[in-house]
Design a protein around this motif. Structure first.
Motif, PDB file in Angstrom:
ATOM      1  N   GLU A 167       6.394  -8.149   5.778  1.00 43.18           N
ATOM      2  CA  GLU A 167       7.164  -7.017   5.283  1.00 43.18           C
ATOM      3  C   GLU A 167       8.310  -7.540   4.435  1.00 43.18           C
ATOM      4  OE1 GLU A 167       8.538  -4.160   8.070  1.00 43.18           O
ATOM      5  OE2 GLU A 167       6.526  -3.636   8.789  1.00 43.18           O
ATOM      6  N   PRO A 214       6.556   3.059   2.160  1.00 48.43           N
ATOM      7  CA  PRO A 214       6.079   1.673   2.024  1.00 48.43           C
ATOM      8  C   PRO A 214       4.935   1.537   1.020  1.00 48.43           C
ATOM      9  CG  PRO A 214       6.419   2.221   4.327  1.00 48.43           C
ATOM     10  CD  PRO A 214       6.560   3.513   3.560  1.00 48.43           C
ATOM     11  N   THR A 223       3.738  -5.681   2.754  1.00 43.17           N
ATOM     12  CA  THR A 223       4.184  -4.302   2.865  1.00 43.17           C
ATOM     13  C   THR A 223       5.628  -4.230   2.383  1.00 43.17           C
ATOM     14  OG1 THR A 223       2.711  -3.870   4.730  1.00 43.17           O
ATOM     15  CG2 THR A 223       4.546  -2.335   4.389  1.00 43.17           C
ATOM     16  N   ARG A 258       0.189 -11.303   6.811  1.00 41.04           N
ATOM     17  CA  ARG A 258       0.942 -10.069   6.570  1.00 41.04           C
ATOM     18  C   ARG A 258       2.443 -10.329   6.673  1.00 41.04           C
ATOM     19  NH1 ARG A 258      -3.921  -8.571   8.835  1.00 41.04           N
ATOM     20  NH2 ARG A 258      -4.832  -6.596   8.121  1.00 41.04           N
ATOM     21  N   THR A 280       9.039  -2.396   1.832  1.00 43.13           N
ATOM     22  CA  THR A 280       9.747  -1.336   2.537  1.00 43.13           C
ATOM     23  C   THR A 280      11.123  -1.126   1.899  1.00 43.13           C
ATOM     24  OG1 THR A 280      10.645  -2.921   4.139  1.00 43.13           O
ATOM     25  CG2 THR A 280       8.559  -1.844   4.700  1.00 43.13           C
ATOM     26  N   ARG A 303       1.809  -1.133  -0.157  1.00 45.23           N
ATOM     27  CA  ARG A 303       0.992  -2.256   0.316  1.00 45.23           C
ATOM     28  C   ARG A 303       0.459  -3.023  -0.891  1.00 45.23           C
ATOM     29  NH1 ARG A 303      -1.434  -1.560   5.432  1.00 45.23           N
ATOM     30  NH2 ARG A 303      -3.541  -1.855   4.632  1.00 45.23           N
TER      31      ARG A 303
END
Length: 303
Positions: free
Chosen positions: A36, A46, A298, A34, A300, A48
């Motif tokens: 960001e 956000p 993710t 994972r 952002t 995904r």
């Protein structure tokens, strides 16, 4: 005093243990990484993104198929497949079945050389020493894969093909513009067909390619794409613990063989994510210090 024969025996035992780990356990130790990435416009919620890459499906790989099917539980907003889905010309139905739950989501794909051609047996040590010396420029193709069946399966599910093409998907209420290239590893990339930079009418523009060759990364970055997604490297596949990859199978430096980094070109900077992938060439079914993976990115707001 230790007998003289004890040292080589110890080395042999340690080597055998490493091979057993790499071939018997780690190659099937599937994981999700994972990260960001701050690339969305201000005020956007956000997103995904699930990236799958280098599946190298061989008929009968049930554990891998079940794991791929389970990735839909992560509930990504959309999926990017960065190629090399096949390592067996008979495995197209199983690859499509394994990706079936993900094919119900918005998605896009590019192909890698192993989607077009089957692998050929090669001595892994020769491959390693060749890459440490430098790429010899030769491409060794096996039999032709039925890539059209794979393409048709993706297209019929609504995934957008990005082999030297632009496309769009809508996810979570946002318009995502995508620019992709066919595989640079076998010199199928045609940047002139997709040049021109991000689509200003979209909420976000992303670049997608299988093999992260520097000429491609330079072009995408200089044109202003905020994020480039790639695969191909297998993360080095046989890595040194606490050090990392020794090779990338392209001209990307080993320090960026997997994970999130940045790339600079033309006075601009882009995020680069290289997936270590979840498979191997069917003739070298081992991984060491580099478990098979998919990545949940993710996205952002920009900082």
């Amino acid at each position: 005093m230790r007998p003289l024969y004890a040292v080589p025996l110890g080395i042999a035992a340690a080597s055998a243990a490493c091979v057993a780990w790499a071939a018997g356990y780690e190659v099937r130790a599937f994981t999700v990484r994972r990260f960001e990435v701050p690339v969305l416009p201000r005020g956007a919620r956000p997103l995904r993104v699930l990236q799958v890459s280098d599946i190298h499906m061989v008929s009968g790989q049930r554990k891998k198929q079940r794991w791929l099917q389970s990735l839909a539980r992560l509930r990504p907003d959309f999926v990017i497949n960065t190629g090399d889905n096949l390592s067996d010309p008979t495995a197209v139905p199983e690859a499509l079945d394994a990706l079936g739950p993900l094919l119900e989501l918005p998605g896009a794909y590019v192909f890698g050389s192993n989607d077009y051609y089957g692998p050929v047996p090669r001595n892994p040590s020769r491959y390693l020493t060749q890459r440490l010396r430098g790429d010899d420029g030769k491409r060794h193709h096996g039999i032709r894969n039925p890539w059209e069946q794979l393409r048709d399966g993706f297209d019929s599910a609504g995934w957008v093909g990005l082999n030297n093409r632009r496309g769009r998907i809508k996810a979570a209420g946002l318009e995502i513009a995508l620019t992709g290239l066919d595989d640079p590893h076998i010199k199928l990339d045609r940047y002139e067909d997709v040049a021109g930079g991000p689509d200003d009418s979209a909420d976000l523009s992303l670049a997608v390619v299988h093999a992260p060759y520097l000429r491609v990364l330079d072009a995408f970055t200089a044109d202003g794409y905020p994020l480039v997604l790639a695969g191909h490297t297998h993360g080095g596949q046989l890595c040194v613990p606490f050090y990392g990859a020794l090779v990338t199978n392209c001209d990307l430096d080993p320090g960026r063989a997997k994970g999130l980094s940045t790339h600079r070109a033309g006075g601009r900077e882009a995020y680069l994510h290289v997936s270590a992938g979840c498979g191997t060439n069917r003739y070298t079914p081992v991984r060491f210090a580099c478990p098979p993976e998919a990545t949940l990115l993710t996205l952002t707001e920009r900082r």
